[in-house]
Design an enzyme around this catalytic site. Structure first.
Site, PDB file in Angstrom:
ATOM      1  NE  ARG A   1     -26.142 -16.959 -13.306  1.00  0.00           N
ATOM      2  CZ  ARG A   1     -26.834 -16.462 -14.331  1.00  0.00           C
ATOM      3  NH1 ARG A   1     -27.509 -17.269 -15.127  1.00  0.00           N
ATOM      4  NH2 ARG A   1     -26.860 -15.165 -14.553  1.00  0.00           N
TER       5      ARG A   1
ATOM      6  CG  ASP B   1      -0.439  -3.778   2.017  1.00  0.00           C
ATOM      7  OD1 ASP B   1      -0.450  -3.566   3.245  1.00  0.00           O
ATOM      8  OD2 ASP B   1       0.598  -3.662   1.321  1.00  0.00           O
TER       9      ASP B   1
ATOM     10  NE  ARG C   1       5.923  -3.476  -4.204  1.00  0.00           N
ATOM     11  CZ  ARG C   1       6.234  -3.465  -2.909  1.00  0.00           C
ATOM     12  NH1 ARG C   1       7.117  -4.320  -2.431  1.00  0.00           N
ATOM     13  NH2 ARG C   1       5.644  -2.605  -2.095  1.00  0.00           N
TER      14      ARG C   1
ATOM     15  CB  ALA D   1     -34.153 -34.436 -17.587  1.00  0.00           C
TER      16      ALA D   1
HETATM   17  C1  UD1 Z   1       5.477  -1.087   4.689  1.00  0.00           C
HETATM   18  C2  UD1 Z   1       6.408  -0.605   5.814  1.00  0.00           C
HETATM   19  C3  UD1 Z   1       7.361  -1.753   6.171  1.00  0.00           C
HETATM   20  C4  UD1 Z   1       6.557  -2.949   6.606  1.00  0.00           C
HETATM   21  C5  UD1 Z   1       5.529  -3.350   5.546  1.00  0.00           C
HETATM   22  C6  UD1 Z   1       4.576  -4.380   6.119  1.00  0.00           C
HETATM   23  C7  UD1 Z   1       6.768   1.814   5.627  1.00  0.00           C
HETATM   24  C8  UD1 Z   1       7.673   2.883   5.146  1.00  0.00           C
HETATM   25  N1  UD1 Z   1       7.156   0.560   5.378  1.00  0.00           N
HETATM   26  O1  UD1 Z   1       6.248  -1.372   3.549  1.00  0.00           O
HETATM   27  O2  UD1 Z   1       8.213  -1.349   7.236  1.00  0.00           O
HETATM   28  O3  UD1 Z   1       7.438  -4.038   6.876  1.00  0.00           O
HETATM   29  O4  UD1 Z   1       4.740  -2.225   5.117  1.00  0.00           O
HETATM   30  O5  UD1 Z   1       3.671  -4.868   5.139  1.00  0.00           O
HETATM   31  O6  UD1 Z   1       5.777   2.121   6.246  1.00  0.00           O
HETATM   32  N2  UD1 Z   1       0.305   3.776   1.151  1.00  0.00           N
HETATM   33  C9  UD1 Z   1      -0.369   4.959   0.979  1.00  0.00           C
HETATM   34  N3  UD1 Z   1       0.286   6.054   0.516  1.00  0.00           N
HETATM   35  C10 UD1 Z   1       1.618   6.041   0.227  1.00  0.00           C
HETATM   36  C11 UD1 Z   1       2.313   4.819   0.414  1.00  0.00           C
HETATM   37  C12 UD1 Z   1       1.640   3.713   0.880  1.00  0.00           C
HETATM   38  O7  UD1 Z   1      -1.581   5.012   1.235  1.00  0.00           O
HETATM   39  O8  UD1 Z   1       2.152   7.087  -0.168  1.00  0.00           O
HETATM   40  C13 UD1 Z   1      -0.423   2.605   1.674  1.00  0.00           C
HETATM   41  C14 UD1 Z   1      -0.497   1.445   0.688  1.00  0.00           C
HETATM   42  O9  UD1 Z   1      -1.728   1.489  -0.021  1.00  0.00           O
HETATM   43  C15 UD1 Z   1      -0.478   0.226   1.621  1.00  0.00           C
HETATM   44  C16 UD1 Z   1       0.265   0.704   2.830  1.00  0.00           C
HETATM   45  O10 UD1 Z   1       0.263   2.123   2.795  1.00  0.00           O
HETATM   46  O11 UD1 Z   1      -1.773  -0.172   2.003  1.00  0.00           O
HETATM   47  C17 UD1 Z   1       1.710   0.208   2.850  1.00  0.00           C
HETATM   48  O12 UD1 Z   1       2.390   0.648   1.688  1.00  0.00           O
HETATM   49  P1  UD1 Z   1       3.357  -0.331   0.883  1.00  0.00           P
HETATM   50  O13 UD1 Z   1       3.863   0.414  -0.286  1.00  0.00           O
HETATM   51  O14 UD1 Z   1       2.722  -1.635   0.668  1.00  0.00           O
HETATM   52  O15 UD1 Z   1       4.562  -0.455   1.952  1.00  0.00           O
HETATM   53  P2  UD1 Z   1       5.600  -1.648   2.084  1.00  0.00           P
HETATM   54  O16 UD1 Z   1       6.681  -1.449   1.102  1.00  0.00           O
HETATM   55  O17 UD1 Z   1       4.875  -2.936   2.060  1.00  0.00           O
HETATM   56 MG    MG Z   2       2.908  -3.492   1.600  1.00  0.00          MG
END
Ligand code: UD1
Ligand code: MG
Length: 457
Positions: A324, A112, A26, A371
């Protein structure tokens, strides 16, 4: 929630698994989602800081294939590669070897969720140790739509978590949401994770199903709650901007609490590691990139941009100054409008007040840079240094062609192009001599006029 010594001791026996394998579809980006910066630091860096702040030293980061940059960034923490993205429970199991090595608690954190605090993590671990197999962190976001919902039993205990896309209409009305952080009894973690299936809308192994799995085995589950400001997840660029705003708010408050005046805090942008001393004044519209330290009593005026720079006590920067990487200003130094400093030190009380470029240089204490002075540090192939001694005076519009030195106490005449070393206390003038023709201006004007009229006829 403040941490106690007991929390910290127990936390030593905790393994934190940070999930960062998601591509962040996304975000529509070529950068892994958790590498997107908030306050100049990748999101995952903030998460790792919070984990370390909760006293947890054992960390494994789950990354996706091809995320070598992320692996290098999180080093020396070990990484485990989740080769196919099959959901959050599947991701945790990528760290199976680390988990199998044993821990009192397995803490799962999402890469995240950059705003989470150490106290909240410690609170969740404490909740788990009140006899639960699994403890999950909940929050009540203003807009719950993208989050998993907590379904509670009649006694108010956590029964299961339902993902937004699998929820019924009634379940979608639940305001208490899953923040994603979970503490699991280390002794049962692998067994519980291996029981999670993928019978859901996305066909993924959801970590959230761990609650129902544990409850199905008669094991109690609990939850803790924390404020939304800490727990918003970043899934889109809009979320990223919101996280940035929340983080900026937090950093501005911290800077002010530590004794800096921000005249218009909402216009000042700080990096996670910006350090402002006491009685520092920051005028409106200043941007701090990563790695900036400003000592007590310094003043940063409007529209200045600083990164990887050190500003000494009582120094004055801006308006419209650019520091910098490698800019180091001594005590009471002045850097004024449209002055750029890179990889250069200005000694105590040195001044470059207007329109100058000082790069790859050292400027001694009390020196004055006129300057328009430019250190010509680059010849199109390599960079060279300019060294200016203490108390030297560089006249306006001087080009210092590096490598070159100007000794202590020396004076360089305005408009000079300096290519040879200037010894201590010498005067160097390196410009064409002026010729002055006394009384000749009227005759010259008459000549020009006659030419113009001749041309018309
Ligand atoms: C997830 C939760 C949701 C919660 C939300 C909070 C699950 C199924 N859902 O949803 O209940 O409300 O976070 O922010 O847990 N990731 C992996 N491998 C994968 C999938 C995800 O490493 O196969 C990692 C992503 O990089 C991320 C984290 O897991 O850091 C969460 O994944 P994301 O896809 O953001 O889940 P949400 O849809 O936000
Ligand atoms: Mg998430």
């Amino acid at each position: 929630m403040p941490m106690t010594t007991t929390d910290i001791r127990c936390a030593d026996a905790t393994l934190a698994v940070v999930l960062a394998a998601g591509e962040g579809t996304r975000m529509k980006s070529s950068l892994p989602k958790v590498m997107h910066p908030v306050a100049g630091r990748p999101m995952v860096g903030h998460v790792l800081d919070a984990v370390a702040g909760a006293g947890i030293g054992r960390v494994a980061v789950v990354i996706g294939p091809g995320m070598e940059r992320l692996a290098r960034w999180v080093a020396p923490h070990p990484t485990a590669v989740q080769s196919e993205r099959r959901g959050t429970a599947h991701a945790v199991l990528a760290a199976r070897a680390e988990i199998a090595a044993g821990a009192d608690d397995l803490l799962v954190v999402f890469g995240d969720t950059p705003l989470v605090s150490p106290g909240t993590i410690a609170g969740l671990l404490a909740e788990r140790r009140r006899g639960a197999a699994v403890a999950v962190l909940g929050f009540r976001p203003a807009d719950p739509s993208p989050y998993g919902r907590f379904v509670l039993d009649a006694a108010g205990g956590l029964e299961r978590i339902v993902e937004a896309r699998d929820a019924t209409e009634a379940e979608r009305r639940i305001g208490l949401c899953n923040a994603g952080l979970m503490a699991i009894d280390g002794a049962r973690a692998l067994d519980l994770l291996d029981r999670v299936g993928c019978d859901n809308a996305k066909g993924e192994y959801y970590l959230t199903d761990l609650v129902a799995v544990a409850r199905g085995l008669g094991l109690p589950c609990r939850f803790a709650e924390a404020p939304e400001a800490e727990l918003m997840g970043v899934n889109t660029r809009l979320d990223l901007a919101r996280a940035e705003a929340a983080m900026q708010e937090r950093l501005r408050r911290r800077a002010m609490a530590e004794g800096a005046t921000l005249i218009a805090p909402e216009t000042v942008f700080l990096a996670a590691d910006t350090r402002l001393g006491r009685d520092v004044t920051v005028h409106p519209h200043v941007v701090f990139g990563p790695g900036v330290t400003v000592a007590d009593g310094a003043e940063i005026r409007s529209f200045s941009h600083l990164e990887q720079a050190t500003v000494g006590a009582g120094a004055l920067v801006g308006p419209f100054a650019r520091l910098r990487p490698g800019a180091e200003l001594g005590e009471g130094a002045h850097v004024g409008n449209f002055v750029e400093i890179k990889a250069a030190t200005l000694g105590a009380g040195a001044k470059a007040n207007h329109l100058a470029y000082i790069g790859d240089a050292s400027v001694g204490a009390g020196a004055n840079i006129g300057a328009g002075t430019i250190t010509c540090n680059y010849d199109g192939f390599a960079k060279y240094r300019t060294d200016i001694g203490a108390g030297a005076f560089i006249g306006s519009n001087t080009a210092l062609v590096a490598p070159v030195t100007v000794g202590a106490g020396a004076i360089v005449g305005a408009g000079s192009v300096v290519t040879e070393p200037v010894p201590d206390d010498a005067i160097a003038i390196a410009r064409a001599r002026q010729t002055t023709r006394t009384g000749q201006a009227p005759a010259y004007r008459a000549l020009r006029r006659a030419r113009r009229e001749g041309g018309k006829a």
